[in-house]
Design a protein around this motif. Structure first.
Motif, mmCIF file in Angstrom:
data_model
loop_
_atom_site.group_PDB
_atom_site.id
_atom_site.type_symbol
_atom_site.label_atom_id
_atom_site.label_comp_id
_atom_site.label_asym_id
_atom_site.label_seq_id
_atom_site.Cartn_x
_atom_site.Cartn_y
_atom_site.Cartn_z
ATOM 1 N N LEU A 26 27.194 73.513 63.782
ATOM 2 C CA LEU A 26 27.278 74.973 63.512
ATOM 3 C C LEU A 26 27.965 75.892 64.536
ATOM 4 O O LEU A 26 28.639 76.714 64.505
ATOM 5 C CB LEU A 26 25.708 75.658 63.144
ATOM 6 N N ASP A 27 27.925 75.040 65.836
ATOM 7 C CA ASP A 27 28.637 75.768 66.875
ATOM 8 C C ASP A 27 29.994 75.805 66.896
ATOM 9 O O ASP A 27 30.707 76.745 67.218
ATOM 10 C CB ASP A 27 27.826 75.304 68.299
ATOM 11 N N GLU A 28 30.295 74.646 66.513
ATOM 12 C CA GLU A 28 31.748 74.354 66.511
ATOM 13 C C GLU A 28 32.365 75.326 65.532
ATOM 14 O O GLU A 28 33.322 75.727 65.428
ATOM 15 C CB GLU A 28 32.096 73.045 65.964
ATOM 16 N N ALA A 29 31.649 75.319 64.262
ATOM 17 C CA ALA A 29 32.050 76.186 63.113
ATOM 18 C C ALA A 29 32.010 77.662 63.455
ATOM 19 O O ALA A 29 32.842 78.628 63.072
ATOM 20 C CB ALA A 29 31.305 76.037 62.041
ATOM 21 N N LYS A 77 32.593 79.043 66.241
ATOM 22 C CA LYS A 77 33.652 79.097 67.142
ATOM 23 C C LYS A 77 34.819 79.580 66.504
ATOM 24 O O LYS A 77 35.860 80.019 67.154
ATOM 25 C CB LYS A 77 33.675 78.171 68.221
ATOM 26 N N LYS A 78 34.822 78.804 65.350
ATOM 27 C CA LYS A 78 36.379 78.932 64.689
ATOM 28 C C LYS A 78 36.483 80.312 63.952
ATOM 29 O O LYS A 78 37.443 80.639 63.626
ATOM 30 C CB LYS A 78 36.537 77.865 63.602
ATOM 31 N N ALA A 79 35.333 80.841 63.797
ATOM 32 C CA ALA A 79 35.495 82.493 63.176
ATOM 33 C C ALA A 79 36.198 82.371 61.824
ATOM 34 O O ALA A 79 37.026 83.230 61.678
ATOM 35 C CB ALA A 79 35.903 83.286 64.100
ATOM 36 N N ASP A 80 35.848 81.240 61.022
ATOM 37 C CA ASP A 80 36.437 81.087 59.708
ATOM 38 C C ASP A 80 35.234 80.737 58.745
ATOM 39 O O ASP A 80 34.579 79.793 58.656
ATOM 40 C CB ASP A 80 37.391 79.972 59.418
ATOM 41 N N GLY A 81 35.282 82.016 57.727
ATOM 42 C CA GLY A 81 34.097 81.883 57.058
ATOM 43 C C GLY A 81 33.916 80.670 56.108
ATOM 44 O O GLY A 81 33.019 79.985 55.813
ATOM 45 N N ALA A 82 35.264 80.187 55.630
ATOM 46 C CA ALA A 82 34.864 79.117 54.667
ATOM 47 C C ALA A 82 34.567 77.837 55.500
ATOM 48 O O ALA A 82 33.919 76.947 54.951
ATOM 49 C CB ALA A 82 36.584 78.813 54.054
ATOM 50 N N TYR A 83 35.233 77.612 56.807
ATOM 51 C CA TYR A 83 34.812 76.533 57.610
ATOM 52 C C TYR A 83 33.283 76.614 58.023
ATOM 53 O O TYR A 83 32.577 75.471 57.908
ATOM 54 C CB TYR A 83 35.664 76.479 59.030
ATOM 55 N N LEU A 84 32.770 77.809 58.178
ATOM 56 C CA LEU A 84 31.388 78.138 58.504
ATOM 57 C C LEU A 84 30.525 77.544 57.254
ATOM 58 O O LEU A 84 29.590 76.918 57.426
ATOM 59 C CB LEU A 84 30.989 79.528 58.785
ATOM 60 N N TYR A 85 30.993 78.155 55.983
ATOM 61 C CA TYR A 85 30.305 77.779 54.951
ATOM 62 C C TYR A 85 30.365 76.052 54.673
ATOM 63 O O TYR A 85 29.252 75.588 54.155
ATOM 64 C CB TYR A 85 30.865 78.323 53.616
ATOM 65 N N GLN A 86 31.351 75.531 54.861
ATOM 66 C CA GLN A 86 31.308 74.119 54.824
ATOM 67 C C GLN A 86 30.352 73.317 55.904
ATOM 68 O O GLN A 86 29.787 72.389 55.451
ATOM 69 C CB GLN A 86 32.644 73.551 55.061
ATOM 70 N N ALA A 87 30.234 73.935 57.018
ATOM 71 C CA ALA A 87 29.535 73.485 58.036
ATOM 72 C C ALA A 87 27.903 73.560 57.658
ATOM 73 O O ALA A 87 27.327 72.537 57.924
ATOM 74 C CB ALA A 87 29.706 74.140 59.520
ATOM 75 N N LEU A 88 27.592 74.655 56.955
ATOM 76 C CA LEU A 88 26.286 74.902 56.740
ATOM 77 C C LEU A 88 25.825 73.896 55.571
ATOM 78 O O LEU A 88 24.763 73.456 55.692
ATOM 79 C CB LEU A 88 26.008 76.352 56.088
ATOM 80 N N ASN A 89 26.970 73.772 54.532
ATOM 81 C CA ASN A 89 26.682 72.734 53.485
ATOM 82 C C ASN A 89 26.524 71.389 54.321
ATOM 83 O O ASN A 89 25.566 70.669 53.545
ATOM 84 C CB ASN A 89 27.848 72.651 52.538
ATOM 85 N N ARG A 90 27.490 71.108 55.194
ATOM 86 C CA ARG A 90 27.189 69.798 56.056
ATOM 87 C C ARG A 90 25.690 69.431 56.549
ATOM 88 O O ARG A 90 25.106 68.603 56.154
ATOM 89 C CB ARG A 90 28.361 69.540 56.865
ATOM 90 N N VAL A 91 25.363 70.440 57.187
ATOM 91 C CA VAL A 91 24.200 70.400 57.848
ATOM 92 C C VAL A 91 22.663 70.028 56.635
ATOM 93 O O VAL A 91 21.945 69.486 56.813
ATOM 94 C CB VAL A 91 23.859 71.629 58.581
ATOM 95 N N ILE A 92 23.030 70.939 55.703
ATOM 96 C CA ILE A 92 21.760 70.835 54.630
ATOM 97 C C ILE A 92 22.032 69.578 53.984
ATOM 98 O O ILE A 92 20.997 68.959 53.597
ATOM 99 C CB ILE A 92 22.093 71.937 53.553
ATOM 100 N N ASN A 93 23.115 69.035 53.547
ATOM 101 C CA ASN A 93 23.337 67.741 53.021
ATOM 102 C C ASN A 93 22.824 66.627 54.039
ATOM 103 O O ASN A 93 22.246 65.560 53.541
ATOM 104 C CB ASN A 93 24.742 67.601 52.689
#
Length: 109
Positions: free
Chosen positions: A79-82, A84-100
């Motif tokens: 989530l920290d990496e996501a 830092k990218k300040a990209d909503g789509a990337y952050l959303y993917q990171a959240l889904n990755r953590v949840i999965n």
């Protein structure tokens, strides 16, 4: 305090419920300070809160505490990496990755 600072503090802390209490409080503060990323902070807040509720009055092995701190740290780093990218789509993917990843784990928190 930034999310990165919280991650570093958690990484340097001793494994155990005290670290999760501090993590929970930091996430609660970030929810108010950075409402645009509240979903990230709320997810981690929930994990930390659950860990404390489940284990604060129980004796756990040092290995259990260390393993779970490493697991939480892996989520925090994703989530920290996501963030830092300040990209909503990337952050959303990171959240889904953590949840999965959490859903496929032992769900200790």
């Amino acid at each position: 305090m930034t999310f990165t600072e919280v991650v570093n503090t958690f990484a340097d802390s001793l494994p155990g419920t005290d670290s999760y209490v501090k993590l929970r409080k930091a996430m609660q503060k970030l929810i108010h300070e950075d409402p645009n990323n509240a979903s990230v902070y709320f997810l981690i807040f929930g994990f930390a809160r659950t860990y404390v509720m489940l284990y604060e009055d129980q004796e756990v092995s040092p290995q259990f505490a260390e393993d779970n701190q490493k697991l939480m740290l892996s989520y925090l780093k994703i989530l920290d990496e996501a963030l830092k990218k300040a990209d909503g789509a990337y952050l959303y993917q990171a959240l889904n990755r953590v949840i999965n990843e959490y859903e496929n784990s032992k769900k200790v928190f």
